[in-house]
Motif scaffolding. Structure first.
Motif, PDB file in Angstrom:
ATOM      1  N   LEU A  62      -3.264   1.181 -13.136  1.00 34.87           N
ATOM      2  CA  LEU A  62      -3.243   1.637 -11.755  1.00 34.87           C
ATOM      3  C   LEU A  62      -3.297   3.160 -11.663  1.00 34.87           C
ATOM      4  O   LEU A  62      -3.935   3.715 -10.771  1.00 34.87           O
ATOM      5  CB  LEU A  62      -1.987   1.133 -11.036  1.00 34.87           C
ATOM      6  N   ARG A 106      -7.032   4.073 -14.460  1.00 35.14           N
ATOM      7  CA  ARG A 106      -8.268   3.303 -14.297  1.00 35.14           C
ATOM      8  C   ARG A 106      -9.397   3.770 -15.213  1.00 35.14           C
ATOM      9  O   ARG A 106     -10.567   3.760 -14.822  1.00 35.14           O
ATOM     10  CB  ARG A 106      -8.741   3.335 -12.853  1.00 35.14           C
ATOM     11  N   THR A 151       0.804  -1.218   0.000  1.00 29.18           N
ATOM     12  CA  THR A 151       0.000   0.000   0.000  1.00 29.18           C
ATOM     13  C   THR A 151       0.844   1.279   0.000  1.00 29.18           C
ATOM     14  O   THR A 151       0.311   2.359  -0.216  1.00 29.18           O
ATOM     15  CB  THR A 151      -0.936   0.031   1.229  1.00 29.18           C
ATOM     16  N   GLU A 173      -3.915  -5.442  -8.490  1.00 23.77           N
ATOM     17  CA  GLU A 173      -4.873  -4.663  -7.708  1.00 23.77           C
ATOM     18  C   GLU A 173      -4.660  -4.859  -6.211  1.00 23.77           C
ATOM     19  O   GLU A 173      -4.770  -3.914  -5.431  1.00 23.77           O
ATOM     20  CB  GLU A 173      -6.295  -5.056  -8.103  1.00 23.77           C
ATOM     21  N   GLN A 176      -1.136  -2.805  -5.112  1.00 24.20           N
ATOM     22  CA  GLN A 176      -1.027  -1.637  -5.978  1.00 24.20           C
ATOM     23  C   GLN A 176       0.257  -0.833  -5.814  1.00 24.20           C
ATOM     24  O   GLN A 176       1.033  -0.707  -6.754  1.00 24.20           O
ATOM     25  CB  GLN A 176      -2.223  -0.712  -5.745  1.00 24.20           C
TER      26      GLN A 176
END
Length: 195
Positions: A150, A153, A10, A82, A85
């Motif tokens: 990413l 989108r 993250t 996903e 990310q």
């Protein structure tokens, strides 16, 4: 390790501290240092773990036509992208300063594993330089598409995954014009797909 993977997935590696990992894991800072030695060692352990997870996800789960298997593999690949990310983006955009060392080697091992899986899935010749160049170009395109997706989108994932399968077909079609072995492979793949 679970806490480190969560944080590195993250945030980029430079912004994660040993204290962050220890706090999330409910462990002491000293314990994290005891097992990993420092942030770089922890990052590499997390990277190896993520690479193993990605390679496991990419393995075909059931028999099927090669292009269908490729499509299913792309779905699993983008599930991974996903789920991880920031870590995925940081890794492919440069990551830590030693990217050319152990980090670069780990990334290349994943690419080589993907390359080998594609060859096996297609029952393709393993030593054909035209095919090697074509597949490596496609793998680079998939990585770039993952980074672009990413960031923006603005293309739905199923559409992007379908585009990448079509891109593989197009690349193989071009390569088929330059090599008889690839031409034979291309004809077989297309015949299998629409038979």
């Amino acid at each position: 390790m679970s806490a480190a993977l969560q944080l590195f997935s993250t945030k980029d590696a430079e912004s994660v501290s040993i204290d962050d990992v220890a706090a999330l894991a409910g462990a002491s800072r000293a314990l994290v240092y005891h097992y990993f030695g420092g942030k770089q060692e922890l990052y590499m352990a997390a990277l190896h773990s993520a690479a193993e997870e990605l390679q496991e996800r990419l393995r075909p789960k059931a028999p099927g036509r090669p292009l269908d298997q490729l499509a299913a593999g792309l779905t699993r690949y983008f599930d991974f992208v996903e789920a991880h990310q920031a870590g995925f983006a940081a890794l492919l955009r440069g990551g830590p300063s030693n990217r050319a060392g152990e980090v670069g080697e780990t990334i290349e091992n994943v690419r080589q594993s993907l390359f080998t899986m594609i060859l096996e899935n297609m029952s393709a010749p393993t030593s054909n330089p035209v095919l090697r160049t074509t597949l490596r170009s496609w793998i680079a395109a998939v990585e770039t598409a993952g980074l672009d997706w990413l960031e923006h989108r603005d293309v739905e994932r199923p559409r992007l995954e379908k585009m990448l399968v079509d891109y593989m077909i197009a690349l193989l079609g071009v390569a088929a014009n330059h090599d008889p072995e690839v031409h034979e492979l291309f004809d077989r793949l297309i015949h299998d797909q629409f038979d």
